[in-house]
Design an enzyme around this catalytic site. Structure first.
Site, short mmCIF file in Angstrom:
data_model
loop_
_atom_site.label_atom_id
_atom_site.label_comp_id
_atom_site.label_asym_id
_atom_site.label_seq_id
_atom_site.Cartn_x
_atom_site.Cartn_y
_atom_site.Cartn_z
N ASP A 95 -57.78 -41.83 22.70
CA ASP A 95 -56.50 -41.30 22.30
C ASP A 95 -55.85 -42.35 21.39
OD1 ASP A 95 -53.88 -39.52 24.14
OD2 ASP A 95 -54.20 -39.89 22.00
C1 GLC Z 1 -51.32 -38.38 20.94
C2 GLC Z 1 -51.77 -37.46 22.03
C3 GLC Z 1 -53.06 -36.73 21.73
C4 GLC Z 1 -53.08 -36.37 20.25
C5 GLC Z 1 -53.17 -37.66 19.47
C6 GLC Z 1 -53.13 -37.42 17.96
O1 GLC Z 1 -50.92 -39.60 21.43
O2 GLC Z 1 -51.85 -38.03 23.34
O3 GLC Z 1 -53.10 -35.56 22.56
O4 GLC Z 1 -54.20 -35.54 19.97
O5 GLC Z 1 -52.13 -38.57 19.81
O6 GLC Z 1 -51.89 -36.92 17.58
#
Ligand code: GLC
Length: 752
Positions: free
Chosen positions: A262
């Site tokens: 993430d």
């Molecule tokens: C965020 C979220 C994730 C998302 C990613 C890109 O922190 O936790 O679900 O896909 O960043 O935006």
């Protein structure tokens, strides 16, 4: 002269290319041999989309390219309710809106895997046509409590619902030959302090509740990617855990796709995360490339581990539209998708109350439309799960479109309030969130005289990065309570009715007020066509067949996990600016209905509950043993006088001799097609012996005990309509790796 220089340049360029093999699906090993360590590190580290001229404006991130070897950059974009990209571009008159589909809870509440797959197909088509390669969805973490800010993106408190709905979504999206990312792996159950929190979970709860949805989804879908979550799990960052990302995900479950992290900006050891099994560190920073290179050079990160992950990444890239030069149109069929979301969202709406068949309304008329959200309908949640939608149909518009007349004075009042609220928000940044403007009893009585029916919308918003409050969020505000009471009293006094529409992505308190209105429709956050969808249900154009995929408790404190959830109270969790560092899962496997049924606690609305505009009769079930468990079938008949669909849940109560078991657990579900009055449909279910297993912590094994199981067919977890026995002749055990074990004592609750 010029010609010869040009010739030399072209020749050397072609020679150069000749020395540089170009990536193909069948020469990845050769490409890896040609990559320098610097190039390998570059591939393993992404970049914010905004930092790349190769991305799609507004997308989340990109992988990095290696042009000399024909390795393109590919585009990663959010999110579960639709493609999240910028709707406009500087110097470009075109627009790039994406369809705002129903949020995760609304999709799951349809209990209709085929419908979810169709929504996935449409979202996948928009992903493809807007030039993206991987959709960072579905979000599928378990609803541990109603307070998690991102529950709207997720599906359920139950692992079978979450796993099967996620699989349907993945198959839908990927039918467009774009990728998905099942997330967030694992136990990302809250937003407060999500980057640091250590989720302390017993192996049994981990396996049976939090990992199970991912395991189930991988049985019937093959997502291109998995997203490792921010949090720690039993003392180890999930992103740095080979036990999670290799031993369980790959060795035990056989997953062969890509794991990306993430969006972590914290300076954590990047080499560890590559070694643990991430093939893409996102969003990605140059210091991460340096970290990888340095640790390869000092031997603490093996080139073998690096090459293994580079191979996984290249294997994903060669599948992407961008690698295959797909000529995307930037013109998906938004009109068709708007029609799809309008219909799909109605099937997830849950009819909670319908006294004296208030609904469907058999005629249009004059509506006193209360509630600021009626005029500012909430189509979806906030954060990366948001979508830049072309429009949102609010309830005022939806009812008007359906032929109702909205009381003009009340409309003017609320719309003036909205202007004022927007000004407050513009000045202070804070809006008054949910506070309803007060309306005097006298004015309400006047409205009751002037109109045929009253409708109140109660709205709630939540999203990424923040968990929900209890007062004024999970609970009604005082103004909301008074509005419901006063409007009901005034309209009932003149023989007219009140309908409440709940426009939210998550659970809220209902027990204290649910008997006041004549009908309550949980519309969820139904996407951009929301107002039309609600109107379609209110007038009976669409029959509500949604059922709850999570429990509505009587009070928030009835949920044991709340004691260990950052609500500003409790021994382990504090908010108000102070980070806390762990959350004990003392509720263990007793999440949601597993708790309420096993501990015999009352609820406001049970898991699986939802009314219809008609009634259904369940036949005597047929349960047949198979070599690997059992199949079951049951015939559902529409015995009412309106058409409708019925979602039937198959629960199992185990003998419970070898281990303490929940009172009953969902093992499968199925939904009828639209049945006309008198029509029947036979539904079939399949349950394997493995599905009956519970996890024995001490022995680190799944155990299916022998004995007689009680198979129950429910309209909800508390409304069992039919039963049949199933005898599991042989006890089975399935050993798994003893990993991710508890590093500290955890006092878990038990019904015995
Ligand atoms: C965020 C979220 C994730 C998302 C990613 C890109 O922190 O936790 O679900 O896909 O960043 O935006």
């Amino acid at each position: 002269m010029k010609t010869s220089i040009l010739t030399i340049m072209l020749t050397s360029a072609s020679l150069c290319l000749a020395n540089n093999p170009q990536l193909r699906a069948d020469n990845i090993d050769e490409i890896i041999k040609n990559l320098t360590i610097e190039e390998k590190a570059r591939l393993l580290v992404g970049r914010e989309n905004s930092e790349s001229d190769k991305g799609v404006p507004g997308a989340a991130g990109v992988t990095q390219d290696i042009p000399r070897l024909g390795i393109p950059s590919v585009v990663l974009t959010d999110g579960p309710a639709g493609v999240r990209i910028s709707p406009t571009r500087k110097g470009d008159n075109a627009t790039y809106y994406a369809t705002g589909f129903p949020v995760g809870t609304a999709l799951a509440s349809t209990w209709n895997q085929e419908l979810v797959e169709n929504v996935g197909k449409a979202i996948g088509n928009e992903t493809l046509e807007y030039g993206c390669d991987v959709l960072l969805a579905p979000g599928m973490n378990i609803h541990r409590t109603p307070l998690c800010g991102r529950n709207f993106e997720y599906y359920s408190e139950d692992p079978v619902v979450a796993g099967l709905i996620a699989a349907a979504y993945v198959n839908g999206v990927q039918s467009n030959k774009v990728g998905t990312s099942i997330k967030h792996f694992a136990v990302n159950s809250q937003e407060t302090n999500r980057i640091e929190v250590d989720e302390i979970v017993s192996p049994r709860a981990l396996r049976e509740i939090y990992l199970r949805p991912f395991e189930i989804s991988l049985r019937t879908s093959n997502p291109w990617t998995v997203m490792s979550s921010y949090n720690k799990l039993n003392g180890t960052w999930t992103q740095s855990s080979p036990e999670l990302l290799k031993t369980i995900l790959r060795d035990e479950w056989g997953y062969d796709g890509l794991v990306m992290t993430d969006w972590t900006n914290e300076r954590r050891p990047s080499y560890e995360r590559v070694a643990a099994g991430n093939a893409l560190l996102t969003p990605g920073h140059d210091w991460q490339e340096t970290d990888i290179i340095e640790h390869v050079k000092d031997g603490s990160l093996s080139m073998k581990d690096v090459d293994e992950q580079v191979k996984i990444l290249l294997s994903m890239i060669v599948k992407t539209p961008r690698f295959n030069h797909y000529n995307f149109s930037n013109r998906p069929d938004l009109d068709a998708h708007a029609a799809l979301t309008r219909q799909a969202s109605t099937e997830g709406m849950v009819l909670l109350e319908n006294r004296n068949n208030t609904l469907p309304l058999n005629k249009t008329g004059k509506v006193a439309l209360f509630g600021k959200t009626s005029y500012d309908f909430i189509a979806g949640g906030t954060g990366s799960g948001n979508v830049n939608k072309p429009y949102v149909i609010d309830l005022k518009t939806g009812l008007t479109n359906a032929g109702f007349t909205i009381d003009p004075k009340l409309q003017d009042y609320y719309e003036a309030q909205k202007v004022l609220n927007d000004k407050i928000r513009a000045i202070s940044g804070e809006s008054s969130r949910y506070d309803e403007p007060a309306i005097s009893r006298r004015n309400i009585e006047k409205l009751a005289a002037d109109n045929d029916i009253a409708v109140i919308t109660i709205g709630r918003q939540a999203g990424e990065g923040r968990d929900r409050d209890i007062d004024g969020d999970f609970n009604l505000t005082q103004n909301e309570r008074e509005l419901i009471e006063n409007v009901a009293a005034a309209f009932h006094a003149v023989g007219k009715k009140l309908i409440v529409i709940m426009n939210m992505g998550n659970v809220m308190e209902t027990a204290s007020w649910k008997n006041i209105p004549d009908a309550i429709l949980l519309a969820w956050q139904p996407g951009q066509e929301g107002g039309n969808s609600v109107a379609d249900v209110l007038i009976g154009k669409e029959s509500p067949s949604g059922k709850l995929t999570m429990t509505f408790p009587i009070t928030i404190s009835d949920i044991p996990a709340v004691n260990n959830f950052p609500t500003g109270t409790g021994p382990n969790n504090r908010r108000n600016g102070k980070n806390y560092d762990y959350s004990n899962h003392e509720e263990d496997i007793y999440v949601g209905y597993r708790y309420f049924t096993s501990f015999d606690k009352p609820v406001s609305y049970p898991f699986g509950y939802g009314l219809s505009y008609t009634e259904f009769k369940y036949s005597k079930p047929v349960v047949k043993a198979t070599p690997d468990g059992f199949t079951a079938s049951i015939t559902v008949t529409n015995t009412g006088n309106r058409e409708g669909k019925e979602a039937v849940q198959l629960y199992v109560s185990a003998p419970g001799k070898d281990m303490i078991k929940p009172a009953r657990e969902l093992k499968d579900f199925s939904k009828t097609s639209l049945l006309k009055p008198g029509q029947s449909e036979t539904l079939t279910f399949t349950v394997s012996a493995d599905d009956l297993a519970s996890f024995n912590d001490e022995a680190s094994q799944w155990q299916t005990e022998a004995g007689t199981y009680n198979i129950q067919f429910g309209a909800s977890v508390d409304d069992i309509r039919a039963k049949a026995p199933y005898v599991q002749k042989k006890a089975l055990t399935k050993k798994v790796n003893n990993v991710l074990s508890l590093k500290r004592e955890l006092n878990t609750i038990s019904p015995q």
